[in-house]
Motif scaffolding. Structure first.
Motif, PDB file in Angstrom:
ATOM      1  N   GLU A 414      17.561   6.660   0.731  1.00 27.78           N
ATOM      2  CA  GLU A 414      16.508   6.632  -0.295  1.00 27.78           C
ATOM      3  C   GLU A 414      15.210   6.151   0.352  1.00 27.78           C
ATOM      4  OE1 GLU A 414      15.340   4.040  -4.303  1.00 27.78           O
ATOM      5  OE2 GLU A 414      17.415   4.083  -3.570  1.00 27.78           O
ATOM      6  N   MET A 415      14.100   6.777  -0.009  1.00 31.49           N
ATOM      7  CA  MET A 415      12.800   6.383   0.519  1.00 31.49           C
ATOM      8  C   MET A 415      11.761   6.462  -0.589  1.00 31.49           C
ATOM      9  SD  MET A 415      10.518   8.112   3.546  1.00 31.49           S
ATOM     10  CE  MET A 415       8.840   7.561   3.861  1.00 31.49           C
ATOM     11  N   GLN A 416      10.883   5.455  -0.661  1.00 30.79           N
ATOM     12  CA  GLN A 416       9.830   5.414  -1.663  1.00 30.79           C
ATOM     13  C   GLN A 416       8.512   5.019  -0.998  1.00 30.79           C
ATOM     14  OE1 GLN A 416      10.867   3.518  -5.448  1.00 30.79           O
ATOM     15  NE2 GLN A 416      12.986   3.381  -4.732  1.00 30.79           N
ATOM     16  N   LEU A 417       7.432   5.668  -1.467  1.00 32.49           N
ATOM     17  CA  LEU A 417       6.118   5.450  -0.864  1.00 32.49           C
ATOM     18  C   LEU A 417       5.087   5.260  -1.970  1.00 32.49           C
ATOM     19  CD1 LEU A 417       4.112   5.557   1.563  1.00 32.49           C
ATOM     20  CD2 LEU A 417       4.060   8.031   1.256  1.00 32.49           C
ATOM     21  N   PHE A 418       4.200   4.248  -1.817  1.00 34.79           N
ATOM     22  CA  PHE A 418       3.157   3.929  -2.784  1.00 34.79           C
ATOM     23  C   PHE A 418       1.839   3.712  -2.031  1.00 34.79           C
ATOM     24  CE2 PHE A 418       7.240   2.496  -4.223  1.00 34.79           C
ATOM     25  CZ  PHE A 418       7.321   2.918  -5.540  1.00 34.79           C
ATOM     26  N   THR A 419       0.749   4.279  -2.553  1.00 32.99           N
ATOM     27  CA  THR A 419      -0.518   4.206  -1.820  1.00 32.99           C
ATOM     28  C   THR A 419      -1.694   3.961  -2.761  1.00 32.99           C
ATOM     29  OG1 THR A 419      -1.072   6.556  -2.006  1.00 32.99           O
ATOM     30  CG2 THR A 419       0.361   5.926  -0.182  1.00 32.99           C
ATOM     31  N   TYR A 420      -2.790   3.518  -2.159  1.00 28.65           N
ATOM     32  CA  TYR A 420      -4.108   3.494  -2.807  1.00 28.65           C
ATOM     33  C   TYR A 420      -5.135   3.905  -1.756  1.00 28.65           C
ATOM     34  CZ  TYR A 420      -8.594   1.879  -4.541  1.00 28.65           C
ATOM     35  OH  TYR A 420      -9.914   1.824  -4.908  1.00 28.65           O
ATOM     36  N   GLY A 421      -5.969   4.913  -2.064  1.00 27.10           N
ATOM     37  CA  GLY A 421      -6.999   5.364  -1.139  1.00 27.10           C
ATOM     38  C   GLY A 421      -6.444   6.274  -0.063  1.00 27.10           C
ATOM     39  N   SER A 422      -7.230   6.445   0.995  1.00 25.10           N
ATOM     40  CA  SER A 422      -6.838   7.266   2.140  1.00 25.10           C
ATOM     41  C   SER A 422      -7.455   6.674   3.396  1.00 25.10           C
ATOM     42  CB  SER A 422      -7.313   8.719   1.959  1.00 25.10           C
ATOM     43  OG  SER A 422      -8.724   8.779   1.999  1.00 25.10           O
ATOM     44  N   MET A 423      -7.123   7.256   4.538  1.00 31.08           N
ATOM     45  CA  MET A 423      -7.608   6.714   5.812  1.00 31.08           C
ATOM     46  C   MET A 423      -9.126   6.777   5.931  1.00 31.08           C
ATOM     47  SD  MET A 423      -4.833   7.959   8.681  1.00 31.08           S
ATOM     48  CE  MET A 423      -5.870   7.339   9.995  1.00 31.08           C
ATOM     49  N   THR A 424      -9.771   7.705   5.217  1.00 30.21           N
ATOM     50  CA  THR A 424     -11.225   7.851   5.311  1.00 30.21           C
ATOM     51  C   THR A 424     -11.960   7.107   4.201  1.00 30.21           C
ATOM     52  OG1 THR A 424     -11.090   9.915   4.058  1.00 30.21           O
ATOM     53  CG2 THR A 424     -11.062  10.084   6.463  1.00 30.21           C
ATOM     54  N   ASP A 425     -11.249   6.386   3.319  1.00 31.00           N
ATOM     55  CA  ASP A 425     -11.884   5.623   2.254  1.00 31.00           C
ATOM     56  C   ASP A 425     -12.285   4.243   2.743  1.00 31.00           C
ATOM     57  OD1 ASP A 425     -11.676   7.679   0.457  1.00 31.00           O
ATOM     58  OD2 ASP A 425      -9.773   6.987  -0.400  1.00 31.00           O
ATOM     59  N   ASN A 426     -12.979   3.501   1.863  1.00 30.26           N
ATOM     60  CA  ASN A 426     -13.389   2.145   2.221  1.00 30.26           C
ATOM     61  C   ASN A 426     -12.197   1.210   2.402  1.00 30.26           C
ATOM     62  OD1 ASN A 426     -15.674   3.249   0.125  1.00 30.26           O
ATOM     63  ND2 ASN A 426     -16.564   2.125   1.830  1.00 30.26           N
ATOM     64  N   PHE A 427     -11.143   1.460   1.632  1.00 25.78           N
ATOM     65  CA  PHE A 427      -9.961   0.598   1.733  1.00 25.78           C
ATOM     66  C   PHE A 427      -8.719   1.443   1.478  1.00 25.78           C
ATOM     67  CE2 PHE A 427      -6.967  -2.760   0.704  1.00 25.78           C
ATOM     68  CZ  PHE A 427      -7.352  -3.769   1.572  1.00 25.78           C
ATOM     69  N   PHE A 428      -7.702   1.265   2.330  1.00 28.17           N
ATOM     70  CA  PHE A 428      -6.485   2.063   2.273  1.00 28.17           C
ATOM     71  C   PHE A 428      -5.292   1.135   2.406  1.00 28.17           C
ATOM     72  CE2 PHE A 428      -3.573   5.055   4.800  1.00 28.17           C
ATOM     73  CZ  PHE A 428      -2.988   5.557   3.642  1.00 28.17           C
ATOM     74  N   ILE A 429      -4.346   1.249   1.480  1.00 29.47           N
ATOM     75  CA  ILE A 429      -3.131   0.429   1.550  1.00 29.47           C
ATOM     76  C   ILE A 429      -1.929   1.283   1.195  1.00 29.47           C
ATOM     77  CG2 ILE A 429      -3.578  -0.402  -0.800  1.00 29.47           C
ATOM     78  CD1 ILE A 429      -1.972  -2.900  -0.086  1.00 29.47           C
ATOM     79  N   THR A 430      -0.848   1.088   1.907  1.00 27.38           N
ATOM     80  CA  THR A 430       0.407   1.779   1.606  1.00 27.38           C
ATOM     81  C   THR A 430       1.552   0.768   1.644  1.00 27.38           C
ATOM     82  OG1 THR A 430       0.921   2.306   3.908  1.00 27.38           O
ATOM     83  CG2 THR A 430      -0.411   3.892   2.693  1.00 27.38           C
ATOM     84  N   VAL A 431       2.515   0.974   0.778  1.00 22.76           N
ATOM     85  CA  VAL A 431       3.763   0.207   0.784  1.00 22.76           C
ATOM     86  C   VAL A 431       4.892   1.222   0.784  1.00 22.76           C
ATOM     87  CG1 VAL A 431       5.230  -1.388  -0.486  1.00 22.76           C
ATOM     88  CG2 VAL A 431       2.763  -1.753  -0.439  1.00 22.76           C
ATOM     89  N   SER A 432       5.785   1.131   1.750  1.00 22.89           N
ATOM     90  CA  SER A 432       6.909   2.060   1.823  1.00 22.89           C
ATOM     91  C   SER A 432       8.203   1.281   2.011  1.00 22.89           C
ATOM     92  CB  SER A 432       6.721   3.059   2.967  1.00 22.89           C
ATOM     93  OG  SER A 432       6.698   2.379   4.203  1.00 22.89           O
ATOM     94  N   THR A 433       9.256   1.760   1.401  1.00 21.59           N
ATOM     95  CA  THR A 433      10.588   1.153   1.544  1.00 21.59           C
ATOM     96  C   THR A 433      11.611   2.257   1.772  1.00 21.59           C
ATOM     97  OG1 THR A 433      11.073   1.261  -0.828  1.00 21.59           O
ATOM     98  CG2 THR A 433       9.941  -0.704  -0.036  1.00 21.59           C
ATOM     99  N   SER A 434      12.693   1.906   2.438  1.00 22.24           N
ATOM    100  CA  SER A 434      13.754   2.890   2.669  1.00 22.24           C
ATOM    101  C   SER A 434      15.096   2.177   2.718  1.00 22.24           C
ATOM    102  CB  SER A 434      13.519   3.654   3.974  1.00 22.24           C
ATOM    103  OG  SER A 434      13.612   2.772   5.075  1.00 22.24           O
ATOM    104  N   LYS A 435      16.129   2.902   2.343  1.00 21.83           N
ATOM    105  CA  LYS A 435      17.506   2.439   2.443  1.00 21.83           C
ATOM    106  C   LYS A 435      18.277   3.450   3.287  1.00 21.83           C
ATOM    107  CE  LYS A 435      19.585   1.043  -1.213  1.00 21.83           C
ATOM    108  NZ  LYS A 435      20.125   1.030  -2.597  1.00 21.83           N
ATOM    109  N   PHE A 436      19.017   2.926   4.249  1.00 20.06           N
ATOM    110  CA  PHE A 436      19.775   3.801   5.146  1.00 20.06           C
ATOM    111  C   PHE A 436      21.187   4.004   4.624  1.00 20.06           C
ATOM    112  CE2 PHE A 436      16.520   1.749   7.693  1.00 20.06           C
ATOM    113  CZ  PHE A 436      15.932   2.836   8.313  1.00 20.06           C
TER     114      PHE A 436
END
Length: 543
Positions: A414-436
Motif C-alpha cells: 500500500e502506498m499513499q501520497l499527499f502534497t501541497y504546491g509543486s517544485m516551481t511554487d513558493n513552497f512545496f511539501i509532500t508526505v508519503s507513506t508505504s507498507k511493504f
C-alpha cells in the motif's frame, strides 16, 4: 510530475543502484576537521586498448574539489591499473555523503561507490583562550516604534493634503467672483486693469500685450454687440461694426471707429510684422481701446429688461458661478491628491532606504510565504503508517499507485501520497507513506540517494546534499537530507535556487517520508519549515 517524483523512492538500494563492479572506491579517512583534505581514490583495471575518461569536477556532492591529482598508471601484462585521486574539503561541520562519480570506459558509464564522511568542528582550548566579560543587556525592539511610525506617517500625509486643499481653495475663492461678471463692460474694464498690472510692456513682451489688448476689445464687441469679433479679420470687424451701428441705431462717430481700426492694425503689425511701437504710442493705443469700449457701451440702445429677463440673467449668472466653483473644486482636489501622492512617494523612498525594499515588499505587498506563515494552520494525519503533521494548508491526496512500475508493485502492499504546491511554487511539501508486503531491511542513505536522483530527473540541477540523523519529539530515529539545488521551470525555462529537506523513517513493514522545498533565502519559508518539522509525530505501521 508530482507523482513521478516518487516512482523509485521505495525500491531497494540493490535494485536501484546495481551496477557492474568495475571501479574500486576508497578514502584516506572518513572523519576530518573543517577545511582539512579528504583524499578520494578511484582504482580500476582496464585493457591496454581501453579509453578511460575521468570527469573534471569543481564539486563532488557537498564537498569542494581543491585538487585533482594526475592519473597514476601501472602496467600489468596486457592490462593497466589506473589510479585517480581527488582532494576534497568542506567548511561546514556535519555528516555528508560523497556521491558516486561517473567514469567513462570505452564510452560506457560506470559509477563509483558513495562514501559517508564526517566533518567535525575544531575544538577551542578554553584554558588558553582569553575570556571576556559578558556584554550588558541591550533592549530589543518591541515593534511599538513601527506602529507609531505608521500613525505619524498617516497624520502627516492627511494634514499635508488638507493644507494644500485649503491653500488652493483660499486663493481661488478670491478669483471666482471676479471672473463671473454681470455685464460685458464690467468684464472688459476689469481685464484692462489686470493687463496693466501684469507689466508686460515693462518686461518687453510687446506682442503679448497687444494680443491681450485686442482680445479684450474683440471679446467685448462679441458679447455686447453680438458680432463674431474673435473670428473676424480687422477689415471684417470694422465693416460689421458699421453695419451693426446702422441696424441698432448706435450713435457712433467716425472717429471712434477709426481709432478702433487704427489700434487693431497696429496690433496686426506688432504680431505679424514684428513692429515695435514707442512707449507713448503703446499708452495711446491702450487709452484708445478703453475709450472705444466705453463709447460703444454708451452707444448701445438701453433696453429696459422685464422681471423675467432679470431673473433669467441672474439664474444664468448663478449657474455660471456654480460651474466655475465646480471646476475650481475639482482642480483643488486634483492638486491635493497629486501633492499627497508626491509626499507618499518621497516618504516611501525614505522608508525603503531605512527599512529596506524586502521589508516594505513583504509588509505591504504580503509575501506569499508570509501569508502562509501567518495564516490558519491545520494539523492532520496522513497515510498508513500515519504521519501526524501541522501544515499551513491541508495536503491533497494524489493517486500514486497508477504510475508505480511493476517492480515497485511487487514490493509494496500500500502506498499513499499527499502534497501541497509543486517544485516551481513558493513552497512545496509532500508526505508519503508505504507498507511493504514482507518485512524488508531498508538503507535510508541509499533511499535518500534514490530520491535525489528522481528529483534530478524532474528538473533539479546542481544538487548539494548533506545528511544527518534526525529524531522526532517522541524520540523516533530517522535520516534527514538537506541542501540546495537549482529548479528548472519546464514552462518558461527559467531556473531558481531552492532549499530542500527530506525526512525518512523506516519501520518493520513501512516507510514514512516528508519532503519540503522552497526558495533559498526565504526567511518566512524557513520559519514554516521549522514549525512543520517540530510538529512531526509518527504512528506505528498496522497490519
Amino acid at each position: 510530475m508530482k507523482l513521478k517524483f516518487y516512482i523509485f523512492l521505495f525500491l531497494l538500494s540493490s535494485a536501484i543502484f546495481a551496477q557492474q563492479k568495475q571501479v574500486e572506491t576508497s578514502i584516506d579517512t572518513t572523519k576530518n576537521k573543517i577545511g582539512a583534505e579528504f583524499k578520494l581514490t578511484l582504482k580500476m583495471v582496464v585493457s591496454s586498448k581501453s579509453k578511460v575518461v575521468f570527469p573534471q569536477l569543481k564539486t563532488i556532492g557537498p564537498l569542494e574539489v581543491i585538487q585533482s591529482y594526475p592519473v597514476d598508471t601501472v602496467k600489468k601484462n596486457d592490462t593497466y591499473e589506473l589510479i585517480k585521486k581527488y582532494g576534497l574539503t568542506q567548511f561546514d561541520s556535519g555528516k555528508y555523503t560523497i556521491p558516486g562519480i561517473k567514469i567513462l570506459i570505452d564510452k560506457k558509464p560506470f559509477l563509483s561507490d558513495s562514501i559517508r564522511v564526517e566533518v567535525a568542528n575544531v575544538k577551542v582550548d578554553t584554558l588558553q583562550q582569553k575570556m571576556y566579560d559578558i556584554k550588558d543587556i541591550t533592549a530589543g525592539d518591541n515593534g511599538i516604534s513601527d506602529w507609531w511610525l505608521y500613525l505619524l506617517l498617516a497624520v502627516v500625509v492627511i494634514g499635508f493634503g488638507a493644507f494644500v486643499y485649503w491653500f488652493v481653495k483660499k486663493r481661488q475663492q478670491k478669483k471666482i467672483e471676479e471672473e463671473v461678471y454681470k455685464t460685458p463692460i464690467e468684464k472688459a474694464t476689469s481685464l484692462l486693469n489686470n493687463l496693466e498690472q501684469k507689466e508686460l510692456v515693462q518686461k518687453g513682451e510687446i506682442k503679448e500685450y497687444y494680443s491681450e489688448l485686442t482680445d479684450i476689445a474683440r471679446n467685448y464687441i462679441e458679447e455686447a454687440i453680438h458680432i463674431p469679433a474673435m473670428e473676424s479679420t480687422t477689415s471684417e470687424l470694422i465693416q460689421a461694426i458699421r453695419t451693426a451701428s446702422t441696424k441698432k441705431k448706435m450713435a457712433l462717430t467716425p472717429e471712434t471707429v477709426e481709432n478702433l481700426e487704427r489700434v487693431l492694425r497696429q496690433a496686426d503689425l506688432v504680431k505679424f510684422a514684428k513692429s515695435k511701437p514707442l512707449d507713448f504710442e503703446i499708452t495711446d493705443d491702450r487709452n484708445k481701446i478703453q475709450k472705444v469700449i466705453l463709447t460703444l457701451d454708451n452707444a448701445i440702445p438701453t433696453e429696459v429688461p422685464n422681471e423675467e429677463d432679470e431673473l433669467l440673467n441672474e439664474a444664468q449668472r448663478q449657474k455660471q458661478i456654480k460651474i466655475q466653483l465646480r471646476k475650481k473644486r475639482n482642480k483643488r482636489i486634483a492638486i491635493a491628491i497629486g501633492s499627497v501622492f508626491l509626499l507618499l512617494a518621497l516618504t516611501t523612498a525614505v522608508f525603503i532606504a531605512n527599512k529596506g525594499f524586502t521589508y516594505v515588499k513583504d509588509t505591504i505587498l504580503m509575501n506569499p510565504t508570509k501569508r502562509l506563515l501567518e495564516g490558519e494552520w491545520v494539523k492532520n494525519e496522513y497515510g498508513n503508517p500515519g504521519v501526524l503533521i501541522e501544515t499551513p494548508k491541508v495536503l491533497k491526496r494524489m493517486d500514486a499507485l497508477k504510475v508505480l512500475p511493476k517492480e515497485t508493485m511487487a514490493l509494496i502492499k500500500e502506498m499513499q501520497l499527499f502534497t501541497y504546491g509543486s517544485m516551481t511554487d513558493n513552497f512545496f511539501i509532500t508526505v508519503s507513506t508505504s507498507k511493504f508486503k514482507k518485512p524488508v531491511e531498508l538503507d535510508l542513505a541509499k533511499t535518500l540517494e534514490g530520491s535525489l536522483k528522481v528529483i534530478e530527473a524532474q528538473g533539479g540541477q546542481n544538487i548539494i546534499v548533506k545528511q544527518e540523523d534526525f529524531q522526532t519529539n517522541e524520540g523516533v530515529q530517522g535520516l534527514k537530507g538537506y541542501g540546495t539545488m537549482t529548479v528548472l521551470n519546464p514552462v518558461d525555462k527559467t531556473s531558481a535556487k531552492a532549499y530542500y529537506e527530506i525526512l525518512l523513517f523506516k519501520q518493520d513493514q513501512g516507510l514514512q517520508q516528508i519532503m519540503i522545498l522552497h526558495e533559498e533565502g526565504d526567511s518566512y519559508a524557513n520559519d514554516i519549515t521549522t514549525r512543520i518539522l517540530n510538529s512531526v509525530e509518527l504512528r506505528k505501521a498496522s497490519n
